[in-house]
Structures are given as C-alpha cells and as structure tokens.
Motif scaffolding. Sequence first.
Motif, PDB file in Angstrom:
ATOM      1  N   GLY A   8       0.390  -1.328   0.034  1.00  5.13           N
ATOM      2  CA  GLY A   8       0.340  -0.107  -0.136  1.00  5.13           C
ATOM      3  C   GLY A   8       0.799   1.374   0.277  1.00  5.13           C
ATOM      4  N   ARG A   9       2.819   0.938   0.234  1.00  2.00           N
ATOM      5  CA  ARG A   9       3.080   1.992   0.566  1.00  2.00           C
ATOM      6  C   ARG A   9       4.040   2.331  -1.142  1.00  2.00           C
ATOM      7  N   PHE A  10       4.204   0.737  -0.708  1.00  2.00           N
ATOM      8  CA  PHE A  10       5.410   0.998  -2.320  1.00  2.00           C
ATOM      9  C   PHE A  10       5.097   0.637  -3.509  1.00  2.00           C
ATOM     10  N   THR A  11       5.414   0.775  -4.721  1.00  2.62           N
ATOM     11  CA  THR A  11       5.073   0.182  -5.883  1.00  2.62           C
ATOM     12  C   THR A  11       6.248  -0.078  -6.586  1.00  2.62           C
ATOM     13  N   ILE A  12       6.162  -0.874  -7.399  1.00  2.00           N
ATOM     14  CA  ILE A  12       7.298  -1.835  -8.426  1.00  2.00           C
ATOM     15  C   ILE A  12       6.614  -1.909  -9.595  1.00  2.00           C
ATOM     16  N   ASP A  57      10.564  -0.420 -17.174  1.00  2.80           N
ATOM     17  CA  ASP A  57      10.722  -0.336 -18.134  1.00  2.80           C
ATOM     18  C   ASP A  57      11.369  -0.897 -19.238  1.00  2.80           C
ATOM     19  N   ASN A  58      11.221  -2.393 -19.855  1.00  4.01           N
ATOM     20  CA  ASN A  58      11.659  -3.448 -20.402  1.00  4.01           C
ATOM     21  C   ASN A  58      12.840  -2.588 -21.664  1.00  4.01           C
ATOM     22  N   GLY A  59      12.245  -2.022 -22.448  1.00  5.18           N
ATOM     23  CA  GLY A  59      12.487  -1.227 -23.250  1.00  5.18           C
ATOM     24  C   GLY A  59      14.584  -0.843 -22.302  1.00  5.18           C
ATOM     25  N   LYS A  60      13.863  -0.044 -21.204  1.00  2.00           N
ATOM     26  CA  LYS A  60      15.413   0.712 -20.354  1.00  2.00           C
ATOM     27  C   LYS A  60      15.999  -0.361 -19.626  1.00  2.00           C
ATOM     28  N   ASN A  61      15.451  -2.263 -19.493  1.00  2.00           N
ATOM     29  CA  ASN A  61      16.083  -2.476 -18.466  1.00  2.00           C
ATOM     30  C   ASN A  61      16.567  -1.891 -16.909  1.00  2.00           C
ATOM     31  N   THR A  62      15.029  -0.896 -16.733  1.00  2.00           N
ATOM     32  CA  THR A  62      15.391  -0.174 -15.882  1.00  2.00           C
ATOM     33  C   THR A  62      14.050  -0.834 -14.565  1.00  2.00           C
ATOM     34  N   VAL A  63      14.208  -0.844 -13.203  1.00  2.00           N
ATOM     35  CA  VAL A  63      13.433  -0.933 -12.150  1.00  2.00           C
ATOM     36  C   VAL A  63      13.258  -0.405 -11.923  1.00  2.00           C
ATOM     37  N   TYR A  64      12.381   0.358 -11.033  1.00  2.00           N
ATOM     38  CA  TYR A  64      11.965   1.681 -10.345  1.00  2.00           C
ATOM     39  C   TYR A  64      11.377   0.697  -9.169  1.00  2.00           C
ATOM     40  N   LEU A  65      11.462   1.615  -7.816  1.00  2.00           N
ATOM     41  CA  LEU A  65      10.047   1.547  -7.055  1.00  2.00           C
ATOM     42  C   LEU A  65      10.128   2.794  -5.969  1.00  2.00           C
ATOM     43  N   GLN A  66       8.921   3.231  -6.365  1.00  2.00           N
ATOM     44  CA  GLN A  66       7.975   4.432  -5.279  1.00  2.00           C
ATOM     45  C   GLN A  66       7.981   4.262  -4.198  1.00  2.00           C
ATOM     46  N   MET A  67       8.435   4.772  -3.536  1.00  2.00           N
ATOM     47  CA  MET A  67       8.219   4.680  -1.719  1.00  2.00           C
ATOM     48  C   MET A  67       7.571   6.258  -1.560  1.00  2.00           C
ATOM     49  N   ASN A  68       6.279   5.760  -1.005  1.00  2.00           N
ATOM     50  CA  ASN A  68       5.186   6.455   0.197  1.00  2.00           C
ATOM     51  C   ASN A  68       4.989   6.551   0.510  1.00  2.00           C
ATOM     52  N   SER A  69       4.464   7.964   1.972  1.00  2.14           N
ATOM     53  CA  SER A  69       4.507   7.323   3.501  1.00  2.14           C
ATOM     54  C   SER A  69       5.310   6.815   3.864  1.00  2.14           C
ATOM     55  N   LEU A  70       7.231   6.807   3.918  1.00  2.00           N
ATOM     56  CA  LEU A  70       8.296   6.303   4.341  1.00  2.00           C
ATOM     57  C   LEU A  70       8.317   6.617   5.738  1.00  2.00           C
ATOM     58  N   LYS A  71       8.659   5.077   6.738  1.00  2.23           N
ATOM     59  CA  LYS A  71       8.703   5.752   7.882  1.00  2.23           C
ATOM     60  C   LYS A  71      10.112   5.313   8.282  1.00  2.23           C
ATOM     61  N   PRO A  72      10.491   5.498   9.783  1.00  2.00           N
ATOM     62  CA  PRO A  72      11.841   4.955  10.138  1.00  2.00           C
ATOM     63  C   PRO A  72      12.282   3.605   9.824  1.00  2.00           C
ATOM     64  N   GLU A  73      11.024   2.964   9.898  1.00  5.93           N
ATOM     65  CA  GLU A  73      12.173   1.483  10.005  1.00  5.93           C
ATOM     66  C   GLU A  73      11.990   1.062   8.396  1.00  5.93           C
ATOM     67  N   ASP A  74      11.779   2.435   7.856  1.00  5.47           N
ATOM     68  CA  ASP A  74      12.133   2.125   6.377  1.00  5.47           C
ATOM     69  C   ASP A  74      13.601   2.181   5.588  1.00  5.47           C
ATOM     70  N   THR A  75      13.512   2.763   6.288  1.00  5.68           N
ATOM     71  CA  THR A  75      15.695   2.913   6.641  1.00  5.68           C
ATOM     72  C   THR A  75      16.572   1.448   6.839  1.00  5.68           C
ATOM     73  N   ALA A  76      17.004   1.528   5.654  1.00  2.00           N
ATOM     74  CA  ALA A  76      18.174   0.474   4.935  1.00  2.00           C
ATOM     75  C   ALA A  76      18.545   0.976   3.742  1.00  2.00           C
ATOM     76  N   VAL A  77      19.990  -0.317   3.393  1.00  2.00           N
ATOM     77  CA  VAL A  77      20.397   0.059   2.200  1.00  2.00           C
ATOM     78  C   VAL A  77      19.943  -0.919   1.411  1.00  2.00           C
ATOM     79  N   TYR A  78      19.133   0.105   0.079  1.00  2.00           N
ATOM     80  CA  TYR A  78      17.952  -0.604  -0.887  1.00  2.00           C
ATOM     81  C   TYR A  78      19.191  -1.791  -2.069  1.00  2.00           C
ATOM     82  N   TYR A  79      18.877  -2.929  -2.080  1.00  2.00           N
ATOM     83  CA  TYR A  79      20.106  -3.130  -3.631  1.00  2.00           C
ATOM     84  C   TYR A  79      18.450  -3.591  -4.001  1.00  2.00           C
ATOM     85  N   CYS A  80      19.209  -3.392  -5.983  1.00  7.02           N
ATOM     86  CA  CYS A  80      18.780  -3.757  -6.869  1.00  7.02           C
ATOM     87  C   CYS A  80      19.114  -5.305  -7.195  1.00  7.02           C
ATOM     88  N   ASN A  81      18.056  -6.557  -7.681  1.00  8.75           N
ATOM     89  CA  ASN A  81      18.200  -7.332  -8.172  1.00  8.75           C
ATOM     90  C   ASN A  81      17.979  -7.904  -8.931  1.00  8.75           C
TER      91      ASN A  81
END
Length: 122
Positions: free
Chosen positions: A66-70, A73-97
């Motif tokens: 309900g807060r994050f959306t993945i 874009d296949n043409g750009k070989n790119t993945v996105y993560l839209q993060m809304n309503s962020l909370k302190p507990e979302d603090t982290a290192v985020y890794y793409c895979n």
Amino acid sequence: QVQLVESGGGLVQPGGSLRMSCAASGSIFSINAMGWYRQAPGKQRELVARITSDRRIEIAADSVKGRFTISRDNGKNTVYLQMNSLKPEDTAVYYCNADIIRPGAKLPVNYWGQGTQVTVSS
C-alpha cells in the motif's frame, strides 16, 4: 560484463517519498525477474518486491504493501521502486537484483547492485 546501477536513495523525512531506479547494462540478452531487497542494520536482507518480465508483481514485505510500488521499463532494462509514506523503519540499504540471460546462455544469472542508502528521519 553486466552491471546494475541504483540511483535515487537519500535522506527523507517521515511521511515523505522517494523514487529509486536501477538500470541494467552490459552484455544482456534478456531479463527475467527484477526486484528490490533491503537490509537494515543488524538485520537480514529481505525481499521488498519483485516484478517479472511480463509485469507480474510480488510485494513480499507486508510492511510496505500500500506504500511501495514496483514497476519496470523493459526497453530501458530498468526497474523502479516508488516509496510513499516513508517511515523510520524503512531505513536500510536497498539493493537491486535481477535474473539476466546473457547472449548465448541458456540459463539466467542472478546479479546484484551495489546498494543505495535510504534514511528516513526528521
């Protein structure tokens, strides 16, 4: 060689938003699933969300539903993560895979980005 390069992390106040991108480059024939993981201090790395090449989505972390959306874009070989309503507990290192098939290969190989820090704090 194949590289995954993340961008868009940073410092944001609680309730704020960030949009991260991860672009795959190099010798690539096709990309199967792409996803985002995160690792907070003292905790194990956890899957946040994954998206397949035909855009089937798995949001693995209940805490972000309900807060994050993945998206991707296949043409750009790119993945996105839209993060809304962020909370302190979302603090982290985020890794793409990503599961990437290189030219001439039959099976995908799993690749990781270098990680980008997201800090949610006032």
